[in-house]
Design a protein around this motif. Structure first.
Motif, PDB file in Angstrom:
ATOM      1  N   LEU A 142       0.877  -1.195   0.000  1.00  0.00           N
ATOM      2  CA  LEU A 142       0.000   0.000   0.000  1.00  0.00           C
ATOM      3  C   LEU A 142       0.899   1.225   0.000  1.00  0.00           C
ATOM      4  O   LEU A 142       1.841   1.309   0.782  1.00  0.00           O
ATOM      5  N   THR A 143       0.649   2.150  -0.904  1.00  0.00           N
ATOM      6  CA  THR A 143       1.515   3.332  -0.941  1.00  0.00           C
ATOM      7  C   THR A 143       0.703   4.604  -1.100  1.00  0.00           C
ATOM      8  O   THR A 143      -0.437   4.590  -1.589  1.00  0.00           O
ATOM      9  N   ALA A 144       1.286   5.698  -0.644  1.00  0.00           N
ATOM     10  CA  ALA A 144       0.633   7.018  -0.724  1.00  0.00           C
ATOM     11  C   ALA A 144       1.734   8.060  -0.574  1.00  0.00           C
ATOM     12  O   ALA A 144       2.884   7.702  -0.288  1.00  0.00           O
ATOM     13  N   HIS A 145       1.384   9.334  -0.766  1.00  0.00           N
ATOM     14  CA  HIS A 145       2.443  10.343  -0.585  1.00  0.00           C
ATOM     15  C   HIS A 145       1.997  11.421   0.399  1.00  0.00           C
ATOM     16  O   HIS A 145       0.828  11.824   0.419  1.00  0.00           O
ATOM     17  N   LEU A 146       2.971  11.855   1.207  1.00  0.00           N
ATOM     18  CA  LEU A 146       2.667  12.807   2.278  1.00  0.00           C
ATOM     19  C   LEU A 146       2.979  14.247   1.892  1.00  0.00           C
ATOM     20  O   LEU A 146       2.688  15.185   2.633  1.00  0.00           O
ATOM     21  N   ASP A 147       3.569  14.437   0.711  1.00  0.00           N
ATOM     22  CA  ASP A 147       3.828  15.817   0.286  1.00  0.00           C
ATOM     23  C   ASP A 147       2.608  16.340  -0.472  1.00  0.00           C
ATOM     24  O   ASP A 147       1.783  15.575  -0.957  1.00  0.00           O
ATOM     25  N   VAL A 148       2.557  17.685  -0.555  1.00  0.00           N
ATOM     26  CA  VAL A 148       1.402  18.316  -1.221  1.00  0.00           C
ATOM     27  C   VAL A 148       1.906  19.423  -2.145  1.00  0.00           C
ATOM     28  O   VAL A 148       3.061  19.844  -2.042  1.00  0.00           O
ATOM     29  N   VAL A 149       1.037  19.878  -3.029  1.00  0.00           N
ATOM     30  CA  VAL A 149       1.422  20.967  -3.945  1.00  0.00           C
ATOM     31  C   VAL A 149       1.236  22.312  -3.237  1.00  0.00           C
ATOM     32  O   VAL A 149       0.503  22.412  -2.252  1.00  0.00           O
ATOM     33  N   PRO A 150       1.888  23.357  -3.746  1.00  0.00           N
ATOM     34  CA  PRO A 150       1.743  24.689  -3.133  1.00  0.00           C
ATOM     35  C   PRO A 150       0.303  25.203  -3.230  1.00  0.00           C
ATOM     36  O   PRO A 150      -0.534  24.619  -3.930  1.00  0.00           O
ATOM     37  N   VAL A 151       0.009  26.277  -2.512  1.00  0.00           N
ATOM     38  CA  VAL A 151      -1.351  26.846  -2.531  1.00  0.00           C
ATOM     39  C   VAL A 151      -1.297  28.318  -2.936  1.00  0.00           C
ATOM     40  O   VAL A 151      -0.274  28.980  -2.773  1.00  0.00           O
ATOM     41  N   ALA A 152      -2.409  28.800  -3.469  1.00  0.00           N
ATOM     42  CA  ALA A 152      -2.590  30.257  -3.663  1.00  0.00           C
ATOM     43  C   ALA A 152      -3.581  30.660  -2.577  1.00  0.00           C
ATOM     44  O   ALA A 152      -4.811  30.581  -2.760  1.00  0.00           O
ATOM     45  N   LYS A 232       8.528  -9.197  -3.674  1.00  0.00           N
ATOM     46  CA  LYS A 232       7.713  -9.286  -4.912  1.00  0.00           C
ATOM     47  C   LYS A 232       6.236  -9.234  -4.518  1.00  0.00           C
ATOM     48  O   LYS A 232       5.589 -10.275  -4.402  1.00  0.00           O
ATOM     49  N   PRO A 233       5.704  -8.049  -4.258  1.00  0.00           N
ATOM     50  CA  PRO A 233       4.305  -7.985  -3.815  1.00  0.00           C
ATOM     51  C   PRO A 233       3.356  -8.490  -4.893  1.00  0.00           C
ATOM     52  O   PRO A 233       3.648  -8.360  -6.083  1.00  0.00           O
ATOM     53  N   SER A 234       2.239  -9.094  -4.464  1.00  0.00           N
ATOM     54  CA  SER A 234       1.275  -9.599  -5.461  1.00  0.00           C
ATOM     55  C   SER A 234       0.585  -8.430  -6.155  1.00  0.00           C
ATOM     56  O   SER A 234       0.168  -8.519  -7.290  1.00  0.00           O
ATOM     57  N   PHE A 235       0.475  -7.300  -5.452  1.00  0.00           N
ATOM     58  CA  PHE A 235      -0.076  -6.104  -6.121  1.00  0.00           C
ATOM     59  C   PHE A 235       0.280  -4.882  -5.295  1.00  0.00           C
ATOM     60  O   PHE A 235       0.733  -4.991  -4.147  1.00  0.00           O
ATOM     61  N   LEU A 236       0.100  -3.730  -5.895  1.00  0.00           N
ATOM     62  CA  LEU A 236       0.341  -2.447  -5.233  1.00  0.00           C
ATOM     63  C   LEU A 236      -0.920  -1.602  -5.356  1.00  0.00           C
ATOM     64  O   LEU A 236      -1.599  -1.649  -6.395  1.00  0.00           O
ATOM     65  N   LEU A 237      -1.261  -0.887  -4.283  1.00  0.00           N
ATOM     66  CA  LEU A 237      -2.380   0.060  -4.359  1.00  0.00           C
ATOM     67  C   LEU A 237      -1.853   1.458  -4.028  1.00  0.00           C
ATOM     68  O   LEU A 237      -1.283   1.677  -2.966  1.00  0.00           O
ATOM     69  N   ASP A 238      -2.027   2.366  -4.966  1.00  0.00           N
ATOM     70  CA  ASP A 238      -1.578   3.754  -4.803  1.00  0.00           C
ATOM     71  C   ASP A 238      -2.766   4.669  -5.073  1.00  0.00           C
ATOM     72  O   ASP A 238      -3.856   4.222  -5.400  1.00  0.00           O
ATOM     73  N   ARG A 458       4.514   4.286 -10.853  1.00  0.00           N
ATOM     74  CA  ARG A 458       5.386   3.930 -12.001  1.00  0.00           C
ATOM     75  C   ARG A 458       6.779   3.537 -11.521  1.00  0.00           C
ATOM     76  O   ARG A 458       7.507   2.846 -12.239  1.00  0.00           O
ATOM     77  N   HIS A 459       7.162   3.952 -10.319  1.00  0.00           N
ATOM     78  CA  HIS A 459       8.505   3.600  -9.819  1.00  0.00           C
ATOM     79  C   HIS A 459       8.574   2.159  -9.344  1.00  0.00           C
ATOM     80  O   HIS A 459       9.657   1.645  -9.080  1.00  0.00           O
ATOM     81  N   TYR A 460       7.426   1.508  -9.218  1.00  0.00           N
ATOM     82  CA  TYR A 460       7.411   0.155  -8.626  1.00  0.00           C
ATOM     83  C   TYR A 460       7.191  -0.941  -9.663  1.00  0.00           C
ATOM     84  O   TYR A 460       6.919  -2.088  -9.324  1.00  0.00           O
ATOM     85  N   GLN A 461       7.355  -0.613 -10.944  1.00  0.00           N
ATOM     86  CA  GLN A 461       7.052  -1.597 -11.996  1.00  0.00           C
ATOM     87  C   GLN A 461       7.961  -2.816 -11.932  1.00  0.00           C
ATOM     88  O   GLN A 461       7.598  -3.893 -12.378  1.00  0.00           O
ATOM     89  N   ASN A 462       9.176  -2.643 -11.351  1.00  0.00           N
ATOM     90  CA  ASN A 462      10.073  -3.814 -11.277  1.00  0.00           C
ATOM     91  C   ASN A 462       9.644  -4.781 -10.172  1.00  0.00           C
ATOM     92  O   ASN A 462      10.058  -5.931 -10.155  1.00  0.00           O
ATOM     93  N   LEU A 463       8.818  -4.284  -9.250  1.00  0.00           N
ATOM     94  CA  LEU A 463       8.416  -5.162  -8.133  1.00  0.00           C
ATOM     95  C   LEU A 463       7.192  -5.982  -8.511  1.00  0.00           C
ATOM     96  O   LEU A 463       7.062  -7.139  -8.142  1.00  0.00           O
ATOM     97  N   THR A 464       6.248  -5.353  -9.214  1.00  0.00           N
ATOM     98  CA  THR A 464       5.032  -6.063  -9.624  1.00  0.00           C
ATOM     99  C   THR A 464       4.414  -5.359 -10.833  1.00  0.00           C
ATOM    100  O   THR A 464       4.563  -4.134 -10.987  1.00  0.00           O
ATOM    101  N   LYS A 465       3.745  -6.148 -11.678  1.00  0.00           N
ATOM    102  CA  LYS A 465       3.073  -5.533 -12.833  1.00  0.00           C
ATOM    103  C   LYS A 465       1.645  -5.113 -12.440  1.00  0.00           C
ATOM    104  O   LYS A 465       0.955  -4.430 -13.160  1.00  0.00           O
ATOM    105  N   GLU A 466       1.218  -5.625 -11.262  1.00  0.00           N
ATOM    106  CA  GLU A 466      -0.173  -5.388 -10.828  1.00  0.00           C
ATOM    107  C   GLU A 466      -0.242  -4.100 -10.011  1.00  0.00           C
ATOM    108  O   GLU A 466      -0.204  -4.107  -8.763  1.00  0.00           O
ATOM    109  N   LEU A 467      -0.275  -2.991 -10.727  1.00  0.00           N
ATOM    110  CA  LEU A 467      -0.295  -1.669 -10.074  1.00  0.00           C
ATOM    111  C   LEU A 467      -1.716  -1.118 -10.186  1.00  0.00           C
ATOM    112  O   LEU A 467      -2.246  -0.999 -11.293  1.00  0.00           O
ATOM    113  N   TYR A 468      -2.317  -0.800  -9.029  1.00  0.00           N
ATOM    114  CA  TYR A 468      -3.674  -0.242  -9.061  1.00  0.00           C
ATOM    115  C   TYR A 468      -3.645   1.132  -8.403  1.00  0.00           C
ATOM    116  O   TYR A 468      -2.967   1.336  -7.395  1.00  0.00           O
TER     117      TYR A 468
END
Ligand SMILES: N[C@@H](Cc1ccccc1)C(=O)O
Ligand SMILES: CCCCCC(=O)O
Ligand SMILES: [Zn+2]
Ligand SMILES: [Zn+2]
Length: 524
Positions: A142-152, A232-238, A458-468
């Motif tokens: 399971l993956t996610a990102h903690l950074d955010v884009v700037p604001v106006a 080698k995860p069976s799948f990734l969820l992002d 897209r950075h995890y394609q070498n670990l598994t092809k099952e990217l959701y």
């Protein structure tokens, strides 16, 4: 006699015309009936015939009022840390460090459990390894990102890092992209561990700190670390796709679109070099004028429509059964109507992004002084390639549209659209996510699709092809503009549902099997 002959010839001609017309009409009527029958009986492929069967799971996703207060205040605390990524080298390091300090306070059960190993990767990203009791089960990620884009800030109704609540919504940068996933994943695990739950299937949680500037340090380092360990995860969820409320016309339900691919990405530079000189003696065309015309041509001539040639076709086919006529009639016959559907979808920016490669001129730099002829002009174009569009085709399209040899076209960077992940009845990851979506959101239809944004997956394609790519945030047409835009917000109820989703997903991964008429097979 000649008059009689010509008259009967005339009558024959009229009879032939009448006969032909009725034959054509007849054929058309049969054709129409065939289309109607197909629309009425249309069933997407066999991929929906089998379900993940959760069994003997003990924990329903019912949280106490105190827990609901707690999970909301934990989420608010994360929103209030301004983890803004502006460019590859401009990150809010102070906020990233505060985020690292915040996690153990927010999730004491996760950080004190002997099942969980926490590591910091690339200074500000996080990798959690949750050890399952059954080493025979393949782990997932399971993956996610903690950074955010700037604001106006001036565009916001509430301060973007305040975590203000209003009308049942929590306002803040990151409430949809992507702190809702970061916090809900850990919160789901926290609530499970607090109930004494022990996962059977190991899994990893990767939290990137620089996704909005490409993930080249965060996700890329997490991927390299996992690869070095042979994971080698069976799948990734992002992140990447959501639950669409009312965005797809003719659909009677909301649609949870699980993205099995994402668009390709390129940054293209258009530049013109001329010479300086006194502005009182201007050339007929300056570098700015030449480039401005080229950019204008690019904006006025969108890339070709490619609707129906990528993963969007499967999305429509899955959703056709939930559509009302006439949309159902049209979508069930995409072989005939795909180009007209493409013309219809291109009218709205959000659905236009599904139909074609989009080009957005995002930067324009030129000139050195107000009384000096500009020696050069340069524009950067953010390109999101439709999965069926190659870089070669894109560049020849740009050359043809710019149509000016004085404009130099360069590829600054390029990331192709990843291969489509599976979504049929043998697809453990897809079926697990789909089953958990239906359990948490019984009112929604589920379909595969593709993400119009670019994600860390897209950075995890070498670990598994099952990217959701999917986060169960419920968005309507108006909400789409909140992502990277003003007044980003999430309904408090929806955030709770996202915690429930991960609370159930972790259990389903332990007790969910792919079933078929012939056998029950444990995903290994
Ligand atoms: N994910 C963001 C930022 C990004 C852009 C391009 C590449 C990588 C990340 C987007 O899709 O806009
Ligand atoms: C919700 C879609 C997100 C796309 C990737 C990003 O902007 O972080
Ligand atoms: Zn994001
Ligand atoms: Zn984003």
């Amino acid at each position: 006699a000649p008059a009689a002959d010509s008259c009967s010839a005339e009558m024959n001609r009229a009879r032939i015309v009448k006969l032909t017309a009725s034959l054509v009409l007849c054929a058309f009527a049969v054709f129409l009936v065939a289309l109607l029958i197909r629309a009425h009986t249309f069933q997407p492929g066999s991929w929906q015939l089998r379900d993940c069967l959760p069994n003997n799971r003990t924990l329903a996703a019912n949280f106490t009022p105190e827990e609901r207060d707690e999970l909301l205040s934990v989420f608010k605390g994360a929103i209030q840390l301004p983890t803004v990524s502006t460019s590859y080298s401009e990150l809010n390091i102070t906020a990233l460090k505060s985020f690292t300090d915040y996690l153990p306070k927010a999730f004491p059960g996760v950080f004190s459990s002997d099942l969980v190993r926490h590591e910091i990767i690339a200074n500000y990203s996080h990798l959690f390894t949750v050890r399952g009791s059954d080493p025979g089960l393949r782990p997932y990620f399971l993956t996610a990102h903690l950074d955010v884009v700037p604001v106006a800030e001036e565009e916001w109704d509430f301060p973007p890092f305040s975590g203000e609540e209003s009308d049942g919504y929590l306002y803040g940068r990151g409430t949809l992209d992507d702190k809702q996933s970061v916090v809900a994943i850990l919160q789901g695990l926290e609530l499970l561990l607090r109930r004494g739950y022990r996962p059977r299937r190991s899994f990893y949680i990767g939290l990137g700190h620089d996704e909005e500037v490409g993930g080249y340090n965060g996700a890329k380092s997490i991927a390299a670390e996992l690869q070095s360990r042979g994971v080698k995860p069976s799948f990734l969820l992002d992140e990447g796709s959501v639950i669409l409320d009312g965005i797809i016309s003719g659909l009677q339900k909301s649609a949870a679109v699980i993205a099995t691919s994402e668009k390709g990405f390129a940054t293209i530079s258009l530049s013109v070099t001329t010479t300086t000189g006194h502005a009182s003696i201007p050339p007929r065309e300056t570098s700015i004028g030449i480039l401005a015309e080229a950019v204008s041509r690019l904006e006025k001539n969108p890339m070709p429509r490619m609707f129906g040639r990528g993963p969007e076709r499967a999305m429509i086919e899955h959703l056709t059964t939930e559509m009302t006529f006439p949309m159902k009639f049209i979508m069930a016959n995409l072989w005939l109507f795909s180009s007209s559907v493409g013309r219809y979808m291109e009218q709205k920016p959000a659905t236009n992004s599904l139909v074609r490669t989009t080009t957005t001129v995002t930067q324009f730099h030129a000139g050195i002084k107000d009384n000096v002829n500009p020696p050069s002009a340069r524009a950067l174009v953010d390109v999101r390639l439709h999965p069926a569009h190659t870089l070669k085709q894109l560049l020849s399209q740009i050359d043809a549209t710019v149509a000016d040899t004085r404009v130099k076209v360069e590829v600054i960077n390029f990331s192709p659209s990843p291969p489509m992940s599976s979504y049929d009845e043998t697809s453990f990851g897809y079926q697990l996510i789909r089953t958990t979506v239906v359990e948490t959101f019984p009112d929604v239809a589920v379909a595969p699709g593709f993400c119009i944004g670019i994600t860390d997956s897209r950075h995890y394609q070498n670990l598994t092809k099952e990217l959701y790519r999917f986060s169960p945030a419920r968005l309507n047409q108006e909400d789409l503009a909140r992502i990277h835009g003003p007044n980003e917000r999430i309904a408090v109820k929806n955030y709770e549902e996202i915690v429930q989703f991960f609370f159930l997903l972790i259990q389903n991964a332990d007790f969910c099997f792919l079933s078929s008429a012939d056998s029950i097979s444990l995903d290994m």
